[in-house]
Design an enzyme around this catalytic site. Structure first.
Site, mmCIF file in Angstrom:
data_model
loop_
_atom_site.group_PDB
_atom_site.id
_atom_site.type_symbol
_atom_site.label_atom_id
_atom_site.label_comp_id
_atom_site.label_asym_id
_atom_site.label_seq_id
_atom_site.Cartn_x
_atom_site.Cartn_y
_atom_site.Cartn_z
ATOM 1 N N SER A 118 0.814 -1.221 0.000
ATOM 2 C CA SER A 118 0.000 0.000 0.000
ATOM 3 C C SER A 118 0.844 1.266 0.000
ATOM 4 O O SER A 118 0.324 2.347 -0.248
ATOM 5 C CB SER A 118 -0.943 0.014 1.206
ATOM 6 O OG SER A 118 -0.267 0.361 2.384
ATOM 7 N N LYS A 155 1.690 4.187 7.162
ATOM 8 C CA LYS A 155 0.916 5.039 6.254
ATOM 9 C C LYS A 155 1.382 6.485 6.403
ATOM 10 O O LYS A 155 2.032 6.865 7.376
ATOM 11 C CB LYS A 155 -0.583 4.993 6.605
ATOM 12 C CG LYS A 155 -1.269 3.645 6.413
ATOM 13 C CD LYS A 155 -1.493 3.316 4.955
ATOM 14 C CE LYS A 155 -2.318 2.047 4.798
ATOM 15 N NZ LYS A 155 -1.594 0.850 5.286
#
Length: 202
Positions: A118, A155
């Site tokens: 991701s 993230k």
């Protein structure tokens, strides 16, 4: 002489058993290693050279310097963190990585191995090691490691007036939006800031 103390320290740090080390050095019994470590015997110089080479230290250091208190540029690899869906961050040591002195000077840092893609557009790919400085805050836009219900993810971390947003660097993934209520219910906690990553080449 610090040889016995250093040998025990280096062996345990590398997760080697006494029988493994004895076999690696060509000895039939691990009691030889026990004698070296308790200081009742010392191996021949050629064997000391082999031991120093195995643990990537200098012969003079393993013989004369207390490596258990010597500042080290070795940083622990603590576990896995997914670059997609969060997974449990295992607090077991996976090993150690050498860093340059400037990185070691940050203090309170560790590596985490990444799985998932991701964060691929930030050039953080599966198998890479992210270098994390442990801290309980992040500035808007930092890349950080965050625990959600005791599972870790990496993230971009961004903030609005009433939410924390964990934003991926891959269009195939959706941001994770955590309201203040979510943060309390899911026990959200910032683990640290990603300073850089060590790329794994296939």
């Amino acid at each position: 002489m610090n040889f016995g103390k250093n040998l025990r320290f280096l062996r345990r740090k590398n997760n080697y058993s006494q029988p493994f080390l004895a076999e690696h050095l060509g000895y039939t019994s691990f009691t030889t290693i026990q004698k070296w470590e308790d200081g009742s015997a010392v191996p021949p110089y050629k064997t000391i050279q082999k031991i120093a080479q195995l643990f990537n230290v200098e012969v003079d250091d393993i013989m004369n310097i207390d490596l258990t208190v010597r500042p080290s540029n070795e940083i622990p690899v603590l576990g896995l963190v997914r670059g997609g869906t969060p997974i449990l961050a295992d607090q077991n040591y996976l090993g150690f990585e050498h860093v340059i002195p400037d990185d070691a000077a940050h203090g309170n840092c560790f590596y985490l191995e990444v799985t998932g893609d991701s964060m691929k557009d930030a050039r953080i790919l599966p198998g890479d090691l992210i270098y994390v400085r442990q801290q309980d805050y992040l500035d808007n836009g930092d890349i950080g490691v965050v625990l959600i219900d005791n599972e870790a993810t990496v993230k971009y971390v961004k903030y609005t007036d009433d939410a924390m947003i964990l934003e991926p660097a891959n269009e195939n993934y959706e941001p994770i939006v955590l309201t203040r209520e979510d943060q309390q219910e899911k026990q959200v906690r910032i683990v640290g800031k990603v300073l850089h990553n060590r790329i794994k080449f296939s």
